[in-house]
Scaffold this active site. Structure first.
Site, PDB file in Angstrom:
ATOM      1  N   ARG A  96       0.829  -1.206   0.000  1.00 13.26           N
ATOM      2  CA  ARG A  96       0.000   0.000   0.000  1.00 13.26           C
ATOM      3  C   ARG A  96       0.864   1.257   0.000  1.00 13.26           C
ATOM      4  O   ARG A  96       0.519   2.252  -0.636  1.00 13.26           O
ATOM      5  CB  ARG A  96      -0.972   0.013   1.188  1.00 13.26           C
ATOM      6  CG  ARG A  96      -2.092  -1.009   1.059  1.00 13.26           C
ATOM      7  CD  ARG A  96      -2.929  -0.783  -0.206  1.00 13.26           C
ATOM      8  NE  ARG A  96      -3.767  -1.903  -0.557  1.00 13.26           N
ATOM      9  CZ  ARG A  96      -3.425  -2.924  -1.344  1.00 13.26           C
ATOM     10  NH1 ARG A  96      -2.209  -3.017  -1.844  1.00 13.26           N
ATOM     11  NH2 ARG A  96      -4.280  -3.876  -1.645  1.00 13.26           N
ATOM     12  N   GLU A  99       2.041   1.513  -3.461  1.00  6.28           N
ATOM     13  CA  GLU A  99       0.923   2.006  -4.266  1.00  6.28           C
ATOM     14  C   GLU A  99       0.726   3.516  -4.067  1.00  6.28           C
ATOM     15  O   GLU A  99       0.498   4.258  -5.028  1.00  6.28           O
ATOM     16  CB  GLU A  99      -0.346   1.251  -3.870  1.00  6.28           C
ATOM     17  CG  GLU A  99      -1.590   1.658  -4.627  1.00  6.28           C
ATOM     18  CD  GLU A  99      -2.800   0.876  -4.152  1.00  6.28           C
ATOM     19  OE1 GLU A  99      -3.516   0.366  -5.028  1.00  6.28           O
ATOM     20  OE2 GLU A  99      -3.031   0.770  -2.922  1.00  6.28           O
ATOM     21  N   SER A 122      15.502  14.573   3.232  1.00 10.19           N
ATOM     22  CA  SER A 122      16.409  13.610   3.841  1.00 10.19           C
ATOM     23  C   SER A 122      15.664  12.471   4.528  1.00 10.19           C
ATOM     24  O   SER A 122      14.663  12.684   5.204  1.00 10.19           O
ATOM     25  CB  SER A 122      17.294  14.318   4.871  1.00 10.19           C
ATOM     26  OG  SER A 122      18.113  13.388   5.539  1.00 10.19           O
TER      27      SER A 122
END
EC number: 4.2.1.104
Length: 156
Positions: A96, A99, A122
């Protein structure tokens, strides 16, 4: 003396030991973090092989888990970071996030560059927080905060 690892093998094995000891002792990552002076996210990442712990924090965690002196030493070593293979993740939770970056990655990049200019956020000078909050429509929501220092690209 500061030591650095050249492979992920030892830290992967230690991470497995940590997770098993954590389960046997019925401890949470929050409980393991108590007394370290560090954030839950940082200690969790360290226990899963992604960060080195300061000596005192390594000892606190090792004592709670019943780990030996070699484990304390390994927890202090600078790891070879990166735990996801060079393929699409198959774990549903990790997928997820993959995604989300597939959908919003270019949006995040565009907004960061528009607001800050050319550079990066960073992952070293970085804070991570995960909170569970009630959803007014029912159920729960995950609030994930990624807080990284902006580092501008410097022409040379």
């Amino acid at each position: 003396m500061i030591q650095s690892q050249h492979s992920q093998t030892a830290r992967h094995a230690l991470a497995e030991t940590v997770v098993l000891a954590k389960a046997r002792k019925n401890l949470s990552f929050a409980q393991l973090t108590e007394g370290t002076g560090l954030s839950e996210a940082f200690v969790t990442a360290a226990l899963l092989g992604q960060h080195a712990l300061p000596a005192d924090a390594a000892r606190v965690v090792a004592d709670k888990l019943g780990l030996d002196d070699d484990a304390v030493l390994l927890l202090q070593m600078i790891p070879l970071r990166g735990s996801i293979d060079d393929r699409v993740p198959t774990d549903p939770t990790i997928y997820r996030f993959y995604e989300m970056l597939q959908v919003y990655g270019t949006t995040l990049k565009a907004l960061v560059h528009e607001k800050f200019g050319d550079g990066i956020i960073s992952a070293i000078n970085f804070r991570l927080d995960v909170k569970k909050v009630d959803d007014p429509e029912g159920g729960s929501r995950a609030v994930i905060t990624l807080d990284g220092k902006y580092l501008p690209t410097k022409p040379f």
